[in-house]
Design an enzyme around this catalytic site. Sequence first.
Site, PDB file in Angstrom:
ATOM      1  N   HIS B  37       0.935  -1.227   0.349  1.00  0.00           N
ATOM      2  CA  HIS B  37       0.333   0.074   0.030  1.00  0.00           C
ATOM      3  C   HIS B  37       0.935   1.229  -0.292  1.00  0.00           C
ATOM      4  O   HIS B  37       0.510   2.303  -0.693  1.00  0.00           O
ATOM      5  CB  HIS B  37      -0.527   0.226   1.213  1.00  0.00           C
ATOM      6  CG  HIS B  37      -2.161  -0.701   1.067  1.00  0.00           C
ATOM      7  ND1 HIS B  37      -2.255  -2.124   0.838  1.00  0.00           N
ATOM      8  CD2 HIS B  37      -3.854   0.132   1.205  1.00  0.00           C
ATOM      9  CE1 HIS B  37      -3.682  -2.348   1.028  1.00  0.00           C
ATOM     10  NE2 HIS B  37      -4.226  -1.714   0.563  1.00  0.00           N
ATOM     11  N   LYS B 102      -9.821  -8.490   8.393  1.00  0.00           N
ATOM     12  CA  LYS B 102     -10.394  -9.006   9.633  1.00  0.00           C
ATOM     13  C   LYS B 102     -10.060  -7.685  10.583  1.00  0.00           C
ATOM     14  O   LYS B 102      -9.247  -6.779  10.635  1.00  0.00           O
ATOM     15  CB  LYS B 102      -9.255  -9.554   9.930  1.00  0.00           C
ATOM     16  CG  LYS B 102      -8.494  -9.842  10.387  1.00  0.00           C
ATOM     17  CD  LYS B 102      -7.479 -10.929  11.112  1.00  0.00           C
ATOM     18  CE  LYS B 102      -6.261 -10.624  11.343  1.00  0.00           C
ATOM     19  NZ  LYS B 102      -6.129 -10.834  12.681  1.00  0.00           N
TER      20      LYS B 102
END
Lengths: 280, 182
Positions: B37, B102
């Site tokens: 990222h 999650k």
Amino acid sequence: MREISVDLVRDAIKTMCIEANCILSDDVYQAIEKAKTTESSAVGRELLCQLTKNADIAKRDYMPICQDTGMAIIFLEIGQDVHFYGGYLEDAVNEGVRLGYEEGYLRKSIVKDPFIRVNTGDNTPAVIHTQIVPGDKVDITVAPKGFGSENMSRIFMMKPSDGIEGAKDAIVQAVKEAGPNPCPPMVVGVGCGGSFEKCALLAKKALLRPIGSVSPIPHIYEMEKELLERMNKTGIGPQGLGGNTTVLGVHVESFPTHIAGMPIAVNISCHVTRHTHTIL
Amino acid sequence: MKVKIETPLVLEQAKKLRAGDIVEITGTIYTARDAAHKRMLTEYEETGKLPFDIKNAVIYYAGPAPEKPGMVIGSAGPTTSYRMDAYAPKLIELGQTGMIGKGARNQQVVDTMKKYGAVYFGATGGAGALLANHIKKSEVIAYEDLGAEAIRKLYVKDFPAIVIIDSLGNNLYETEPPKYRQ
């Protein structure tokens, strides 16, 4: 004096790294099985079923239970009558980790520097804790630790006046704040007393205890029981999606401390809490 | 509700999904975690390009274990998503419609999801062996030097997940635990 080749240590560590990551230890498996019968949420029960199914697949295909195969945390209890030959012990341990993570197709998750984040490529170095004990045996524990849960761990330098009630509140609060992040149901290791680093180590060691084992110290035993109950009433549940299985076990270890202090460390672990053990 | 969805995840479909929907995802998704990222967005600032088409893309926050010979991929469960909170809003702005991970997200991510119509799916953390069975193809398409953190293009079939946060901001992590709190 007993002579032990460091190659023996290397080979043991290699095998244990793979086993710990691919075979869910029986105590954890049984704790999840038991939780299936007591979990109040239907989604929670379904998630718990996924976890044992996942463990079955991992064992069958000999692949990691979880892709985060962890940082290799290694405890060596070395009998003082042992002499190692054939090389430096820590090199042998790291070589065992390197071989285990390579041959076991385990993920390499270690970066060389916390700020300059270049992967070391072989999951070394391990975190190695050695202790000299009486006798001529070498007791090895390999406990690969994932960081989803490690990141949720906390340390509190509390005041003696906070007392055991203050400690319990802080520990429960750490679990509440962890919420869905550490892959609940969690296993919680708590260290009380000692110094700053000692209580953190106690918390880590508490995670090595088999789930369901209890403290032999009466007030610590009561504390474990109360913490388990309170944590499972938080509602977090499996994967944080609600339920009464937030933790599978709470283990508390304690140690004498300074007149001015009451250090408390909470090491949070996930439902894959890995620990294998052998004696050479 | 059980919903079968396909990727690319078009905006209309993303907006229809509701927190609590149990989904099975089929199609192409991309893995990216912390390091990928960071590099993607640095590169985007410099070149205006990303390593894959972000429009209607679903990113899986995951760093799989290496595949054994003959296998498509090793264990491949989700990683904890909040570490990508610093990067997700920009990618959503650029067209990303789905995230799989999650754990909790911050308010800025949720606000951006509401503004642009993105959805956050949860996959079962720690069920990497089970989830790997739903991954049919895997190819590293960028940043190979990052090892487990490289960007992979995956083809998934009936990949099981649950809508945790929908495009209206409904959030299972906020609504469900109180029902079981004692």
